[in-house]
Design an enzyme around this catalytic site. Structure first.
Site, PDB file in Angstrom:
ATOM      1  N   LYS A  78     -66.204  11.653 -61.681  1.00 57.05           N
ATOM      2  CA  LYS A  78     -65.006  12.129 -60.972  1.00 57.05           C
ATOM      3  C   LYS A  78     -63.878  12.451 -61.953  1.00 57.05           C
ATOM      4  O   LYS A  78     -63.226  13.487 -61.835  1.00 57.05           O
ATOM      5  CB  LYS A  78     -64.558  11.066 -59.949  1.00 57.05           C
ATOM      6  CG  LYS A  78     -65.587  10.813 -58.852  1.00 57.05           C
ATOM      7  CD  LYS A  78     -65.059   9.892 -57.774  1.00 57.05           C
ATOM      8  CE  LYS A  78     -64.821   8.466 -58.269  1.00 57.05           C
ATOM      9  NZ  LYS A  78     -66.088   7.810 -58.691  1.00 57.05           N
ATOM     10  N   THR A  79     -63.641  11.569 -62.916  1.00 55.50           N
ATOM     11  CA  THR A  79     -62.597  11.833 -63.909  1.00 55.50           C
ATOM     12  C   THR A  79     -62.950  13.049 -64.757  1.00 55.50           C
ATOM     13  O   THR A  79     -62.090  13.889 -65.066  1.00 55.50           O
ATOM     14  CB  THR A  79     -62.387  10.600 -64.802  1.00 55.50           C
ATOM     15  OG1 THR A  79     -62.035   9.477 -63.991  1.00 55.50           O
ATOM     16  CG2 THR A  79     -61.282  10.853 -65.819  1.00 55.50           C
ATOM     17  N   ASP A 123     -56.424   8.632 -59.601  1.00 55.56           N
ATOM     18  CA  ASP A 123     -57.617   7.797 -59.456  1.00 55.56           C
ATOM     19  C   ASP A 123     -57.337   6.665 -58.474  1.00 55.56           C
ATOM     20  O   ASP A 123     -56.191   6.230 -58.329  1.00 55.56           O
ATOM     21  CB  ASP A 123     -58.019   7.237 -60.818  1.00 55.56           C
ATOM     22  CG  ASP A 123     -59.463   6.760 -60.846  1.00 55.56           C
ATOM     23  OD1 ASP A 123     -60.207   7.022 -59.882  1.00 55.56           O
ATOM     24  OD2 ASP A 123     -59.848   6.124 -61.847  1.00 55.56           O
ATOM     25  N   THR A 172     -63.535   5.607 -54.541  1.00 55.78           N
ATOM     26  CA  THR A 172     -64.865   5.034 -54.301  1.00 55.78           C
ATOM     27  C   THR A 172     -65.007   4.612 -52.849  1.00 55.78           C
ATOM     28  O   THR A 172     -66.098   4.205 -52.436  1.00 55.78           O
ATOM     29  CB  THR A 172     -65.090   3.816 -55.213  1.00 55.78           C
ATOM     30  OG1 THR A 172     -64.038   2.857 -54.991  1.00 55.78           O
ATOM     31  CG2 THR A 172     -65.083   4.230 -56.682  1.00 55.78           C
ATOM     32  N   ARG A 231     -72.642   7.077 -66.636  1.00 58.07           N
ATOM     33  CA  ARG A 231     -71.904   6.140 -67.483  1.00 58.07           C
ATOM     34  C   ARG A 231     -72.802   5.018 -67.970  1.00 58.07           C
ATOM     35  O   ARG A 231     -72.749   4.617 -69.135  1.00 58.07           O
ATOM     36  CB  ARG A 231     -70.712   5.571 -66.713  1.00 58.07           C
ATOM     37  CG  ARG A 231     -69.917   4.524 -67.517  1.00 58.07           C
ATOM     38  CD  ARG A 231     -68.714   4.054 -66.734  1.00 58.07           C
ATOM     39  NE  ARG A 231     -67.719   5.109 -66.608  1.00 58.07           N
ATOM     40  CZ  ARG A 231     -66.841   5.191 -65.627  1.00 58.07           C
ATOM     41  NH1 ARG A 231     -66.845   4.301 -64.651  1.00 58.07           N
ATOM     42  NH2 ARG A 231     -65.960   6.168 -65.597  1.00 58.07           N
TER      43      ARG A 231
END
Length: 358
Positions: A78-79, A123, A172, A231
């Protein structure tokens, strides 16, 4: 669960090698590994195609891109996508988070300093305070905010015009966003977990950037244990790289990757020590369940929230554990994964025979 509970749970999760959240080291490395354009971005094909259309149309019109809401589990990009949006629009980006905006004045200060076309990445947008959230409604829709000066009957609202900007919100927990906020996003995308083949591409790309020699089998071994999360794949790659540097010749193949991940207690399905402890307690101490969450947490020596928020989501997604009205139940796949034979009453999918006597 209150926010203090979530912070405690996040701390417990972040200590794990397979935690989806980023720690300090991850943040530093991710900056070098992040793709810079949609063409370089691996996976999320549907989201990538839709977002490409949105951004190309905005560029052709010479307009600011619509506000974008990205939802999905941590570690899925997302980032990274927010930075790509800014890059594709040739605009600066400002990054902040919901927990950092606790007052409407905090948000007003950020919004009033934005440049025209700038991308504001927010965020954990679901954790923003309610007053700031209500101010954001007007800012997103009308590009203005009302700054309240004074208190009580003498308070005055001063309208402040804002330059057009693009808000990229990440969450999330999309269900926690109020409908008025969700409706103000022009484009909403849900990030899915990655397939192993996509993660192999992520591993190969990261290995090239890190100057790590890895073959196809080694990349497949790492990808298969990465829980569908880029990640985690990058984190496992770095740990396998360390093992290969010290214990091998620096090259990563399937054998080296498997040996390294055995040292770090990440098994073939991506389960770590906590995951296996929960399964072992459920199978060996309670015969596969059903067992209450609190009892299961005591059995593994962890907090209830840690078991529920950290271990269970992945176990449920992998089909190793089921949540039932009477408690947690192990599935046949859990018995098979740990190499144990289920008792007669635990036979059948999700323990339904034992629960309902059918």
């Amino acid at each position: 669960m209150n926010w203090d509970d979530e912070t405690t749970t996040s701390t417990a999760a972040d200590a794990r090698l397979v935690a989806p959240a980023a720690d300090g080291e991850d943040s530093a490395v991710e900056a070098a590994l992040r793709p810079k354009s949609l063409d370089e971005f691996v996976g999320q094909e549907r989201v990538r195609q839709q977002l490409d259309l949105v951004l190309r149309a905005a560029r052709q019109r010479g307009a600011t891109a619509d506000h974008v809401l990205l939802s999905g589990a941590p570690g899925l990009g997302k980032t990274t996508l927010s930075m790509i949006i800014a890059s594709e629009m040739n605009a600066p980006i400002r990054i902040t988070s919901g927990p950092a905006i606790q007052h409407a004045g905090d948000l007003a200060a950020i919004l009033s300093s934005l440049q025209e076309g700038e991308v504001l990445f927010l965020d954990e947008i679901h954790r923003m305070s309610r007053p700031a959230e209500e101010m954001l409604y007007m800012a997103m829709e009308d590009f203005r905010v009302d700054v309240i000066v004074g208190k009580g009957p003498g308070a005055t609202a001063i309208p402040l015009e804002l330059p057009p900007f693009t808000l990229v919100g990440a969450t999330t927990r999309a269900g926690l966003l109020p409908p008025p906020l969700r409706d103000r996003f022009g484009f909403t995308a849900h990030m899915e977990f990655y397939e192993p083949a996509e993660l192999e591409r992520v591993v190969h790309r990261s290995a090239q950037l890190l100057d790590v020699v890895i073959d196809a089998d080694g990349a497949a071994e790492i990808a298969g244990r990465s829980r569908g999360t880029p990640r985690i794949a990058n984190r496992l790659l770095r740990r396998v790289r360390d093992y290969a540097q010290v214990e091998a010749d620096g090259r990563i193949d399937r054998e080296v990757a498997a040996a390294a991940l055995q040292v770090y207690e990440v098994d073939t399905r991506g389960l770590d020590r906590l995951d296996r402890a929960v399964l072992r307690a459920l199978l060996k101490l309670f015969g596969g369940g059903p067992v209450g969450l609190s009892t299961l947490a005591v059995a593994v020596g962890e907090e209830r929230e840690t078991v529920e928020e950290v271990a269970e989501p992945f176990l449920v997604r992998e089909g190793l554990l089921a949540r039932t009205p009477r408690g947690r139940v192990a599935t046949p796949a859990a018995w098979a994964h740990l190499g144990l034979t289920p008792p007669q009453q635990a036979q059948g999918a999700s323990g339904q025979q034992g629960l309902f006597g059918t």
